[in-house]
Each structure stands twice: as structure tokens, then as C-alpha cells.
Design an enzyme around this catalytic site. Structure first.
Site, PDB file in Angstrom:
ATOM      1  N   ARG A   1      -5.838 -17.875  -9.783  1.00 37.59           N
ATOM      2  CA  ARG A   1      -6.601 -17.357  -8.636  1.00 37.59           C
ATOM      3  C   ARG A   1      -7.738 -16.444  -9.108  1.00 37.59           C
ATOM      4  O   ARG A   1      -7.590 -15.715 -10.080  1.00 37.59           O
ATOM      5  CB  ARG A   1      -5.649 -16.623  -7.670  1.00 37.59           C
ATOM      6  CG  ARG A   1      -4.677 -17.599  -7.011  1.00 37.59           C
ATOM      7  CD  ARG A   1      -3.720 -16.903  -6.081  1.00 37.59           C
ATOM      8  NE  ARG A   1      -4.379 -16.335  -4.935  1.00 37.59           N
ATOM      9  CZ  ARG A   1      -3.775 -15.556  -4.039  1.00 37.59           C
ATOM     10  NH1 ARG A   1      -2.495 -15.258  -4.187  1.00 37.59           N
ATOM     11  NH2 ARG A   1      -4.431 -15.093  -3.002  1.00 37.59           N
TER      12      ARG A   1
ATOM     13  N   ASP B   1      -4.025 -15.478   7.170  1.00 33.36           N
ATOM     14  CA  ASP B   1      -2.756 -15.994   6.649  1.00 33.36           C
ATOM     15  C   ASP B   1      -2.028 -16.889   7.654  1.00 33.36           C
ATOM     16  O   ASP B   1      -0.996 -17.472   7.330  1.00 33.36           O
ATOM     17  CB  ASP B   1      -1.848 -14.826   6.247  1.00 33.36           C
ATOM     18  CG  ASP B   1      -2.390 -14.087   5.031  1.00 33.36           C
ATOM     19  OD1 ASP B   1      -3.160 -14.699   4.258  1.00 33.36           O
ATOM     20  OD2 ASP B   1      -2.060 -12.897   4.865  1.00 33.36           O
TER      21      ASP B   1
ATOM     22  N   LYS C   1      -5.819 -19.277  -1.967  1.00 29.14           N
ATOM     23  CA  LYS C   1      -4.610 -18.492  -1.661  1.00 29.14           C
ATOM     24  C   LYS C   1      -3.497 -18.958  -2.611  1.00 29.14           C
ATOM     25  O   LYS C   1      -3.768 -19.551  -3.640  1.00 29.14           O
ATOM     26  CB  LYS C   1      -4.231 -18.678  -0.191  1.00 29.14           C
ATOM     27  CG  LYS C   1      -5.254 -18.068   0.770  1.00 29.14           C
ATOM     28  CD  LYS C   1      -5.265 -16.558   0.693  1.00 29.14           C
ATOM     29  CE  LYS C   1      -6.295 -15.946   1.646  1.00 29.14           C
ATOM     30  NZ  LYS C   1      -6.457 -14.520   1.379  1.00 29.14           N
TER      31      LYS C   1
ATOM     32  N   ARG D   1       0.828  -1.210   0.000  1.00 32.45           N
ATOM     33  CA  ARG D   1       0.000   0.000   0.000  1.00 32.45           C
ATOM     34  C   ARG D   1       0.863   1.261   0.000  1.00 32.45           C
ATOM     35  O   ARG D   1       0.517   2.266  -0.640  1.00 32.45           O
ATOM     36  CB  ARG D   1      -0.946  -0.018   1.208  1.00 32.45           C
ATOM     37  CG  ARG D   1      -2.090  -1.032   0.999  1.00 32.45           C
ATOM     38  CD  ARG D   1      -2.712  -1.472   2.302  1.00 32.45           C
ATOM     39  NE  ARG D   1      -3.885  -2.320   2.122  1.00 32.45           N
ATOM     40  CZ  ARG D   1      -3.858  -3.627   1.851  1.00 32.45           C
ATOM     41  NH1 ARG D   1      -2.696  -4.267   1.726  1.00 32.45           N
ATOM     42  NH2 ARG D   1      -4.977  -4.316   1.708  1.00 32.45           N
TER      43      ARG D   1
ATOM     44  N   ARG E   1      -4.564 -23.971   0.644  1.00 36.87           N
ATOM     45  CA  ARG E   1      -3.863 -24.132   1.928  1.00 36.87           C
ATOM     46  C   ARG E   1      -4.532 -25.138   2.852  1.00 36.87           C
ATOM     47  O   ARG E   1      -3.867 -25.680   3.747  1.00 36.87           O
ATOM     48  CB  ARG E   1      -3.706 -22.779   2.634  1.00 36.87           C
ATOM     49  CG  ARG E   1      -2.661 -21.930   1.964  1.00 36.87           C
ATOM     50  CD  ARG E   1      -2.387 -20.627   2.705  1.00 36.87           C
ATOM     51  NE  ARG E   1      -1.313 -19.912   2.038  1.00 36.87           N
ATOM     52  CZ  ARG E   1      -1.087 -18.613   2.139  1.00 36.87           C
ATOM     53  NH1 ARG E   1      -1.886 -17.862   2.881  1.00 36.87           N
ATOM     54  NH2 ARG E   1      -0.076 -18.061   1.506  1.00 36.87           N
TER      55      ARG E   1
END
Ligand code: S3P
Length: 451
Positions: free
Chosen positions: A140, A336, A363, A43, A367
Site C-alpha cells: 500500500r 469504508d 485499501k 488514536r 475494493r
């Protein structure tokens, strides 16, 4: 002679990491720092690139993902000094002024780069952008951001009915919308807010639970007009903003600290302090989950740095971790950290249930499937649920050959599991760790002390 605890070897581009606990045992000791927060690093580079004037960034993560962001925005005219953790200077183009690049924008492995950048590109009228990523990112889902952007008037094309990269974007004058996101995702929220900066009128995003709020904090600091309603998990940005470059201090990434928090909790005789970790409440689900499991964790020296809360975190070995249930609104606050929490659960007594975490299937790898498969190879008892994991803890783990599936968080989670397993664990494709934690192996070597 004891065999070395940690060895690495390279075969072409692929690195294997082998870990063998010495017969006398090992403990983890020391004061360490983790690299800069990945979400905040992306960011800072992006807002710095689109703002007017100069942004300085201290503590930037030098992992491959922020490098992808820096490369993309450099190709569109932002001037970004050589990346280093001390201080990076970004000379922004000013809002609406990103150039049409002659090259394809490659987001590499980084979902955050691709999804956030799409919001910015879609709102640059008349300019065309081609966007791609590595094979993981190209599989994704991008429709989660493309659909709301299309509602704002965006023109985006891609594979599989405009849902997968490579993508083409023809920027438009967008219109503000109120988007009710079906998922609590900071990437979706941030993409739409960034598009809203240049849209007509107001753009609001409402999510089912609060996801990380780094975009909101940083957008405000850069001068955007933003209002937040925590009751309804809604954020509104007003179009026509002018952003001004700022000084950003990136705290250590709690998602990277999580590996050491679990390692310190499970390896006997350990005491670690992880300094300068970001403890933004939208990210501290890992601390609450470990507390529920009975971990011995203390926050010290709590302070604020450039609008983000920061602390040093002390962890000592827990006498006995116990299983718990992790679900609901807690999930986006530790999204995460689920692979490394599964490692903690494998060494806890009783059963740990993780639910409402179907997002993990999309992800950097699936996962849920990969965590269960690879830890089970080591002797864990993990059953995959459609939206989570059921982990029966307490069976000893035994080292064997395991694979990261090129997912950074899987590579590091397996390394921490190996510290408490008997025999030798060899992690294939361990180089994936460099996506978010280039010095992971060096820090592992630093903290491991043979008893
Ligand atoms: C991120 C948001 C999360 C997280 C990812 C980084 C961000 O993704 O998993 O590693 O920086 O906004 P989702 O928002 O898709 O859950």
C-alpha cells in the site's frame, strides 16, 4: 430438519464461513452492540502513549489492527495494560520520549497504524525506527505521507523509491509546513498533524474535502493547540505541545454498524437496533446514502460521549430500496462502507453509480475490483469504473464460493449478501473479519431468526 443457517470451519489458519438461508426464510431481530470505533481506538492508544500521565480507554476495539498499534507503542516504552473492552490503561512516555526500539515495529494489516505512527516517529530527533507490515500493507502506498514528511525535513527510506514498506526512519527536528493534500484522507491529515506536534512553528493541512476529524477532536482534548477552518477544510497545529493523558470513551464503530444497517434493510421482516454507535458527521455518509436509497432508519437517544456524538440506530426492512448516485464530498464520509453499500445496491431497484472512489483501489484489497468480482460470482450485475462501480440492482443472488481476499470489510459484506441469496454461500478466508470485528459471526448467529 432445516440445515443450520451459519457454519464455520477451520483449515489451518484459514476460516470458511458458510451461510444458507433456510427454505422458510429468515429475519434479523434484536438489539446489538458493535465493537469500538477502529479509528478512535488507534488514536486513543497513540495519544495515550505519547502523552504524559495516564490515559484510560473504555470501549477499545479488540480487533487485530488496534492490537498492532498497542504492540508498536509498547515496544517504544509506553505501558499499556492488557487490552480489554472494559478499560485499558496507558501510561504515556511524554511527548518526544518514545524509545528507540530494538525490534522492528510491525503494523500488521493496519494502514492507520503505519501512517499515523510515521508522523510521530519522524519527529523524534536522532532515533532510528524500522517499520513493516503484512503483505497487503507492504504493497500500500506510503509516499502519500512520506512526501509531506520529507518536506518537513523527515528522513525516511523504503522500497520502490521510498514509497513502500519496509521503511526506515531516522527522526529529525521537523519544521512546520502548509500541506495541500491532493486526497481527502484522514490518515494523511493525522500523520502530518502528529508530526506537527513536535515541529517548529505551525503545521497546516488543507484537504480537498473533509475527512474524518477524530484526530482533531482528540488532540484538542489532550491539550494540543489546534485550529480548524471548516470553510477551507484546513487544520493547523502549533508545535511544542504538551499532551496530558485523558479518559477516552470509544463509541461503537459506524463502519461495523453499517453491515447490520444494510442487512436489516434488505432481509425481509427484520428489525434491529444497533446501540451506542458513533455518529460523528464526518462518518455518517452511510446514513445519508441509505436514506437516498429509501431505507427505513431512525436515530434514537442521541447524546455525546467524550467529545464524540453517539446514538442508537433502528433499522427496519425497506419495502423497496432504489438505486442512487454516490459521489463527490460524500465519498470520504463513507469511504469504508462502499463494499456494503454495493450489497444494498445489488438488492435495490434501478442503477446505483458510485464515483470519485478511486481510493478504494489502495485499501486492504482493491475494493472496487474485489467487490465487483465476488458479488458478480453470486449473480450481481456490477461493472467496475476507473473510480467507482455501476450496479444494476434487482437480479436475485445465488450462493456460491467467494473469497475475502483477506480484506475484513469484503468478508463481512459477502456474509450480508449471503443472507439474502438463495442456496449456500461459502466465504473463504473469512477470518479477516477479526481485523475490525472479532465477534462478527457470533452477532450474525445472534440476530438470525428462522421464520
Ligand atoms: C482511517 C481513514 C480512512 C479509512 C481507514 C481508517 C483513519 O483511510 O479508510 O479505514 O482512521 O484515519 P484514508 O484516510 O486513507 O481514506
Amino acid at each position: 430438519m432445516q440445515p443450520p443457517i451459519i457454519t464455520t470451519s477451520l483449515q489451518g489458519d484459514s476460516q470458511t464461513l458458510s451461510i444458507q438461508k433456510p427454505a422458510s426464510g429468515l429475519s434479523l431481530l434484536g438489539r446489538i452492540r458493535v465493537p469500538g470505533d477502529k479509528s478512535i481506538s488507534h488514536r486513543a492508544l497513540m495519544l495515550g502513549a505519547i502523552a504524559s500521565g495516564e490515559t484510560t480507554i473504555e470501549g477499545l476495539l479488540l480487533g487485530e489492527d488496534p492490537r498492532s498499534t498497542a504492540k508498536c507503542f509498547s515496544l517504544m516504552g509506553a505501558q499499556i495494560s492488557e487490552l480489554n473492552a472494559e478499560r485499558v490503561i496507558v501510561r504515556g512516555v511524554g511527548i518526544g520520549n518514545l524509545e528507540e526500539p530494538i525490534e522492528v515495529l510491525d503494523a500488521g494489516n493496519s494502514g492507520t497504524t503505519m501512517r499515523l505512527m510515521l508522523g510521530i516517529l519522524a519527529s523524534h530527533p536522532g532515533r532510528f525506527y524500522a517499520v513493516t507490515g503484512d503483505s497487503s500493507l507492504r504493497s500500500r502506498p506510503m509516499s502519500r505521507v512520506i512526501k509531506p514528511l520529507q518536506q518537513m525535513g523527515a528522513q525516511i527510506w523504503g522500497r520502490k523509491s521510498n514509497s513502500l514498506a519496509p521503511l526506515g526512519v531516522l527522526g529529525q527536528q521537523l519544521k512546520g509546513i502548509h500541506y495541500h493534500s491532493p486526497i481527502a484522507s484522514a490518515q494523511v491529515k493525522s500523520c502530518i498533524l502528529l508530526a506537527g506536534l513536535m515541529a517548529e512553528g505551525e503545521t497546516t493541512v488543507t484537504e480537498p474535502a473533509l475527512s474524518r476529524d477524530h484526530s482533531e477532536r482528540m488532540l484538542r482534548a489532550f491539550g494540543a493547540k489546534l485550529s480548524v477552518d471548516p470553510e477551507t477544510c484546513s487544520v493547523t497545529v502549533t508545535g511544542g505541545a504538551q499532551l496530558q493523558g485523558q479518559n477516552v470513551i470509544v463509541p461503537g464503530d459506524i463502519s461495523s454498524a453499517a453491515f447490520w444497517l444494510v442487512a436489516g434493510a434488505i432481509v425481509p421482516g427484520s428489525e434491529l437496533v444497533v446501540e451506542n454507535v458513533g455518529v460523528n458527521p464526518t462518518r455518517t455518509g452511510i446514513l445519508e446514502a441509505l436514506e437516498m436509497m429509501g431505507a427505513d432508519i431512525q436515530l434514537q437517544n442521541q447524546r455525546e460521549a467524550a467529545g464524540e456524538p453517539v446514538a442508537d440506530i433502528l433499522v427496519r426492512t425497506s419495502s423497496q430500496l432504489r438505486g442512487c448516485t454516490i459521489a463527490g464530498d460524500l465519498i470520504p464520509r463513507l469511504i469504508d462502507e462502499i463494499p456494503i453499500l454495493a450489497v444494498a445496491a445489488a438488492f435495490a431497484s434501478g442503477t446505483t453509480i458510485i464515483r470519485d472512489a478511486a481510493e478504494l483501489r489502495v485499501k486492504e484489497s482493491d475494493r472496487l475490483a474485489v467487490t465487483a468480482a465476488e458479488l458478480n460470482r453470486m449473480g450481481a450485475q456490477i461493472t467496475e469504473l476507473p473510480d467507482g462501480l455501476e450496479i444494476t440492482g434487482g437480479t436475485p443472488l445465488t450462493g456460491t464460493d467467494v473469497d475475502s481476499y483477506t480484506d475484513h470489510r469484503i468478508a463481512m459484506s459477502l456474509a450480508i449478501a449471503a443472507l439474502n441469496a438463495s442456496g449456500k454461500t461459502t466465504i473463504h478466508r473469512a477470518e479477516a473479519a477479526a481485523i475490525s470485528y472479532p465477534d462478527f459471526t457470533a452477532t450474525l448467529q445472534q440476530v438470525c431468526h428462522q421464520n
